[in-house]
Design a protein around this motif. Structure first.
Motif, PDB file in Angstrom:
ATOM      1  N   CYS A  64       2.342  -1.938  10.363  1.00 21.75           N
ATOM      2  CA  CYS A  64       2.992  -2.355   9.269  1.00 21.75           C
ATOM      3  C   CYS A  64       3.807  -3.581   9.387  1.00 21.75           C
ATOM      4  O   CYS A  64       4.733  -3.577  10.055  1.00 21.75           O
TER       5      CYS A  64
ATOM      6  N   THR B 217       0.673  -1.091  -0.089  1.00 20.83           N
ATOM      7  CA  THR B 217       0.263  -0.043   0.009  1.00 20.83           C
ATOM      8  C   THR B 217       0.733   1.326   0.031  1.00 20.83           C
ATOM      9  O   THR B 217       0.196   2.380  -0.416  1.00 20.83           O
TER      10      THR B 217
ATOM     11  N   TYR C  23       5.720  -1.018  13.355  1.00 17.64           N
ATOM     12  CA  TYR C  23       5.100   0.416  12.849  1.00 17.64           C
ATOM     13  C   TYR C  23       6.266   1.135  12.318  1.00 17.64           C
ATOM     14  O   TYR C  23       7.410   1.033  12.335  1.00 17.64           O
TER      15      TYR C  23
ATOM     16  N   CYS D 189       0.755  -1.518   4.733  1.00 16.86           N
ATOM     17  CA  CYS D 189       0.489  -0.727   5.865  1.00 16.86           C
ATOM     18  C   CYS D 189      -0.874  -0.631   6.004  1.00 16.86           C
ATOM     19  O   CYS D 189      -1.846  -0.692   5.101  1.00 16.86           O
ATOM     20  N   GLY D 190      -1.491  -0.440   7.282  1.00 17.99           N
ATOM     21  CA  GLY D 190      -2.813  -0.486   7.726  1.00 17.99           C
ATOM     22  C   GLY D 190      -3.084   1.000   8.215  1.00 17.99           C
ATOM     23  O   GLY D 190      -2.584   2.058   7.535  1.00 17.99           O
ATOM     24  N   LEU D 191      -3.977   0.904   9.015  1.00 19.46           N
ATOM     25  CA  LEU D 191      -4.416   2.241   9.624  1.00 19.46           C
ATOM     26  C   LEU D 191      -3.754   2.979  10.533  1.00 19.46           C
ATOM     27  O   LEU D 191      -2.977   2.351  11.100  1.00 19.46           O
TER      28      LEU D 191
END
Length: 298
Positions: A160, A116, A164, A148-150
């Motif tokens: 991630c 992402t 992080y 990666c996420g939120l």
């Protein structure tokens, strides 16, 4: 294949296509070729490529299957590699982003994942928790692709891949705001290394490929390829501007302004900025010091 005989002894002759194209990007060797070349170029065997993804932060690609062989390129975390053969710990194949061939360690490849983000700082650190005081899990250089996420609770980090990363070090794929020259300037001081194309180690054409690639503009791997295929030639006498490419014999750099160039070079053994006249002077023994000037449309 055709057959003829001399007396009782058959003689065999091969007919059909012989190898044409660039050996750096045409997926064929003496014993094997990509299935896409069947019916075009002869090989004893053809292989359907197995698509794998770089899992190490950076994986060196070598000219031969051993650790002391010359590096020719590098595969970044998240980039895809088409494997045509595996022998021992080494895989032979090509990078999907530029079709460049070579050997790398098979153990540093894995399953594909949906990236992402891409590292747009010179490098970032994957840390164990969303804190500036957290222990480091891994280091990813510019060009590495991440899933990666939120944002985390504190908002300064993205979740991630088992840790992080700071939000300021990454950009969404396809949405890098900085210009190629801005990105190159972030790499000032990065060590020069033949075959390198990351924020950890880089060569001249690797720098061009990396910083334009982050903007979604794909360049070939080597200097001569870039000169032949990348960008538009500038008219004789046209002034240089920021972002233009200047090609020397076996070398390339990016203009910072009308008079200064940024490039990865063996003189500084790093990415540096210097007057274009200084770089040009080092090629004075050649018939022509500057052999091309090109502009890239973004």
């Amino acid at each position: 294949m055709g057959t003829k005989t001399t007396g009782d002894r058959p003689l065999y002759t091969l007919t059909g296509h012989s190898l044409t194209g660039d050996r750096r990007t045409t997926p064929i060797r003496g014993d094997l070729a990509d299935i896409s070349l069947a019916g075009k170029l002869f090989a004893p065997h053809y292989a359907v490529p197995m698509l794998r993804t770089g899992l190490a932060p950076v994986t060196e690609i070598h000219a031969e299957p051993h650790a002391t062989a010359m590096p020719v390129s590098a595969l970044m975390h998240g980039e895809e590699f088409a494997v045509l053969d595996v022998a021992g710990e080494w895989a032979w194949g090509y990078c999907l982003h530029d079709n460049y061939l070579g050997y790398l360690r098979f153990a540093e490849l894995g399953d594909d994942f949906d990236a992402t983000h891409i590292v747009s700082a010179s490098a970032t650190l994957l840390v164990a928790s969303p804190s500036a005081k957290a222990p480091v899990v891994a280091r990813y250089p510019m060009g590495a692709q991440l899933a990666c996420g939120l944002p985390s609770e504190c908002g300064a980090f993205l979740a991630c891949e088992g840790g992080y990363v700071p939000k300021t070090h990454v950009s969404e794929l396809g949405h890098v705001a900085a210009s190629p020259t801005d990105l190159a300037e972030r790499l000032i001081g990065t060590p020069y290394s033949w075959g390198g194309r990351s924020g950890d180690a880089i060569d001249c054409s690797g720098l061009v490929q990396l910083v334009f690639g982050l903007k979604g503009v794909l360049a070939s791997r080597d200097t001569d390829m870039q000169q032949a295929e990348f960008g538009d030639d500038l008219p004789e006498g046209a002034p240089l501007i920021r972002g233009d490419l200047v090609f020397f014999p076996g070398h390339v750099g990016i203009m910072v302004d009308a008079a200064h160039i940024i490039h990865a070079n063996g003189t500084a053994m790093a990415v540096n900025v210097e007057p274009l006249s200084h770089a040009t002077a080092r090629f004075a023994t050649h018939e022509q010091a500057i052999i091309a000037r090109k502009r890239i449309s973004l």
